[in-house]
Design an enzyme around this catalytic site. Structure first.
Site, PDB file in Angstrom:
ATOM      1  N   ALA A  71       0.849  -1.189   0.000  1.00 32.45           N
ATOM      2  CA  ALA A  71       0.000   0.000   0.000  1.00 32.45           C
ATOM      3  C   ALA A  71       0.885   1.239   0.000  1.00 32.45           C
ATOM      4  CB  ALA A  71      -0.900  -0.011   1.234  1.00 32.45           C
ATOM      5  N   GLY A 114       0.208  -5.206   0.738  1.00 35.06           N
ATOM      6  CA  GLY A 114      -0.909  -5.194  -0.201  1.00 35.06           C
ATOM      7  C   GLY A 114      -0.558  -5.833  -1.530  1.00 35.06           C
ATOM      8  N   GLU A 117      -0.955  -9.459  -0.998  1.00 39.36           N
ATOM      9  CA  GLU A 117      -2.387  -9.733  -0.951  1.00 39.36           C
ATOM     10  C   GLU A 117      -2.996  -9.699  -2.352  1.00 39.36           C
ATOM     11  OE1 GLU A 117      -4.489  -7.592   2.150  1.00 39.36           O
ATOM     12  OE2 GLU A 117      -2.685  -7.568   3.373  1.00 39.36           O
ATOM     13  N   GLU A 137       3.735  -5.622   7.480  1.00 39.82           N
ATOM     14  CA  GLU A 137       2.965  -4.609   8.209  1.00 39.82           C
ATOM     15  C   GLU A 137       3.362  -4.505   9.679  1.00 39.82           C
ATOM     16  OE1 GLU A 137       0.217  -5.882   4.789  1.00 39.82           O
ATOM     17  OE2 GLU A 137       1.715  -6.824   6.064  1.00 39.82           O
TER      18      GLU A 137
END
Length: 173
Positions: A71, A114, A117, A137
């Site tokens: 992200a 992300g 993911e 994270e």
């Protein structure tokens, strides 16, 4: 819609019969960090591919250095929980997993947070020798937030998933 219609994606039809949709994340200065505009464009490109009767499968890729480094932290750093909740942050993020046509993630370089993911939402992951998967994270004091813990557990098993999520360690292909 191809090419110039997107700021952060390169989109084309490829293959001998032009029946493979190729979506390349193209934000090299940020290692393909998933900013809001990029994810919005990705949703639009996937909708275009899904509704195109000529497209039989979709390949999602990044660069040699990074599939997607996660992200966009700079974009997120000042958002409070309330900001995210009220703006439906991550709304539509799982569009990749809902596309009915097969999606292949072609991963080389970093697929972190992300980005990892995103790869796991695809039906197949084809990983190059330099692919690095991780959920870092925890190193920022948070946890994977878009289904990463559930998908990772299904992909690599409980023990390795816990190790990756709790330490931030990466794994290779």
């Amino acid at each position: 819609r191809t090419g110039a219609a997107f700021q952060y994606l390169l989109v084309q039809k490829t293959g001998a019969q032009k029946n493979v949709g190729l979506i390349q994340l193209n934000r090299p200065q940020a290692l393909n960090a998933l900013c809001e505009e990029l994810t919005t464009e990705l949703q639009r490109a996937l909708e275009d591919m899904e509704s195109d009767p000529e497209v039989g499968a979709i390949v999602l890729t990044g660069s040699q250095k990074a599939f997607a480094a996660g992200a966009d932290i700079k974009e997120m750093q000042n958002k409070t929980f309330q900001d995210c909740y009220n703006s439906n942050f991550l709304d539509g993020w799982d569009k990749v997993s809902l596309v009915r046509k097969p999606i292949i993630a072609a991963v080389n370089g970093y697929a972190l947070g992300g980005g990892c993911e995103l790869a796991m939402m695809c039906d197949i992951i084809y990983a190059g020798e330099k692919a690095q998967f991780g959920q870092p994270e925890i190193l920022l004091g948070t946890i994977p937030g878009a289904g990463g813990t559930q998908r990772l557990t299904r992909a690599v098993g409980k023990s390795l998933a816990m190790e990756m999520v709790l330490t931030g360690d990466r794994i290779s292909a």
